[in-house]
Structure formats: structure tokens, C-alpha cells
Design an enzyme around this catalytic site. Structure first.
Site, mmCIF file in Angstrom:
data_model
loop_
_atom_site.group_PDB
_atom_site.id
_atom_site.type_symbol
_atom_site.label_atom_id
_atom_site.label_comp_id
_atom_site.label_asym_id
_atom_site.label_seq_id
_atom_site.Cartn_x
_atom_site.Cartn_y
_atom_site.Cartn_z
ATOM 1 N N HIS A 15 89.274 -32.014 36.408
ATOM 2 C CA HIS A 15 87.924 -31.930 35.855
ATOM 3 C C HIS A 15 87.187 -30.800 36.564
ATOM 4 O O HIS A 15 87.545 -30.409 37.685
ATOM 5 C CB HIS A 15 87.174 -33.241 36.073
ATOM 6 C CG HIS A 15 87.653 -34.360 35.217
ATOM 7 N ND1 HIS A 15 86.906 -35.489 35.001
ATOM 8 C CD2 HIS A 15 88.802 -34.532 34.521
ATOM 9 C CE1 HIS A 15 87.566 -36.318 34.209
ATOM 10 N NE2 HIS A 15 88.729 -35.763 33.912
ATOM 11 N N GLU B 39 84.450 -30.613 38.190
ATOM 12 C CA GLU B 39 83.958 -30.930 39.531
ATOM 13 C C GLU B 39 85.083 -30.883 40.564
ATOM 14 O O GLU B 39 84.914 -30.340 41.656
ATOM 15 C CB GLU B 39 83.318 -32.326 39.567
ATOM 16 C CG GLU B 39 82.140 -32.506 38.661
ATOM 17 C CD GLU B 39 82.486 -33.098 37.300
ATOM 18 O OE1 GLU B 39 81.697 -33.888 36.787
ATOM 19 O OE2 GLU B 39 83.563 -32.769 36.755
ATOM 20 N N CYS C 299 82.039 -38.342 36.011
ATOM 21 C CA CYS C 299 82.736 -39.603 35.752
ATOM 22 C C CYS C 299 83.005 -40.311 37.084
ATOM 23 O O CYS C 299 82.670 -39.792 38.150
ATOM 24 C CB CYS C 299 84.048 -39.325 35.014
ATOM 25 S SG CYS C 299 85.291 -38.498 36.033
ATOM 26 N N CYS D 138 85.193 -38.152 39.499
ATOM 27 C CA CYS D 138 84.466 -37.016 40.070
ATOM 28 C C CYS D 138 83.377 -37.486 41.028
ATOM 29 O O CYS D 138 83.165 -36.871 42.077
ATOM 30 C CB CYS D 138 83.888 -36.154 38.957
ATOM 31 S SG CYS D 138 85.200 -35.348 37.992
#
Length: 147
Positions: free
Chosen positions: A46, A48, A76, A79
Site C-alpha cells: 500500500h 503508506e 486501513c 497501514c
């Protein structure tokens, strides 16, 4: 946040869900990232996490106190956990994620009192621009399926 939006566009251009992130310290860009789970065959890639990995390398430390992460979509659970582990000082995000958001939409991971790290969170920055990029991306994907 504008730089994070640019990274989100790079993700969209690569066929990834358009989420971008930048990490800043003392008003200086330390690292950036955009979603890459499809191209990297990595569910943890992701925006991040990509940015956190790059920041750790750039700073020579897996802890990033004094840093701010700007991300176009509410983090999420995965993350949010990585942000906590990195000891990021501040999270700033654009669009809320009513399906998987872990800052306040679905979960409130970053404010759990039993955890030993506290950080500042601000959501809704350039919210409409961030959300529009996501909406347009998914609308185009649905249109391709209809063809």
C-alpha cells in the site's frame, strides 16, 4: 497533500488503486509511495507502507518520530499498524474510507489507549479531490467490464 495526490495519479496510471503517500520532516520530503500491490504481487504494498519503507531507508531507522505522513485515503488497519510501529508523529489524510478506514470510519486503531504511541490525526484534507480520483478510477474499471 498535493504531492500525495500526484503519487495517487501515478498509481492510477499504472493500473493500481489511486492512493499516494508522502512523508515529511521539517517541511522536507523524506519519502513517497503509491499503491503497488498488483504490480509488486504484494498485498502489503500500500502507498503508506511503500513510503514508510523508503523513509526508513532514507533515515537509517525504522522509527520515524517527528515525521508526518500525508496520504490520499484514510489508512486501513495494516497501514495504521505500520504507522504506529514507525512512531510517526502525525497522519494527514484526504478521503475517508467507509469500508476499511482504520482512523475513524470503521475502526479507530490510531487512538487505542492501550497502545503505547500517541499521534495526531487530521482527515478530510483535499477530500473531494482525493475522493474524485478514486471514484473516477473505479467508474472507468466498471465501464471496461461492461465493454
Amino acid at each position: 497533500m498535493r504531492q500525495a495526490l500526484q503519487r495517487a495519479q501515478w498509481a492510477a496510471d499504472a493500473g493500481e488503486v489511486p492512493v499516494g503517500a508522502v512523508i515529511v520532516r521539517d517541511d522536507q520530503l523524506v519519502a513517497d509511495g503509491f499503491n503497488r500491490p498488483i504490480s509488486n504481487h504484494d498485498p502489503s504494498a500500500h502507498a503508506e507502507v511503500v513510503a514508510l519503507r523508503a523513509a526508513g531507508q532514507a533515515q537509517g531507522n525504522y522509527r520515524l518520530p517527528g515525521h508526518t505522513i500525508y496520504v490520499t485515503l484514510e489508512p486501513c488497519i495494516m497501514c495504521a499498524g505500520a504507522i504506529l510501529q514507525a512512531r510517526i508523529e502525525r497522519v494527514v489524510f484526504g478521503a475517508w474510507d467507509p469500508k476499511a478506514g482504520a482512523v475513524s470510519s470503521v475502526y479507530d486503531v490510531l487512538s487505542v489507549p492501550r497502545l503505547n504511541h500517541r499521534l495526531e490525526c487530521t482527515g478530510g484534507i483535499l477530500e473531494e479531490e482525493c475522493a474524485l480520483l478514486l471514484r473516477n478510477f473505479f467508474r472507468q474499471k466498471r465501464e471496461k467490464v461492461k465493454e
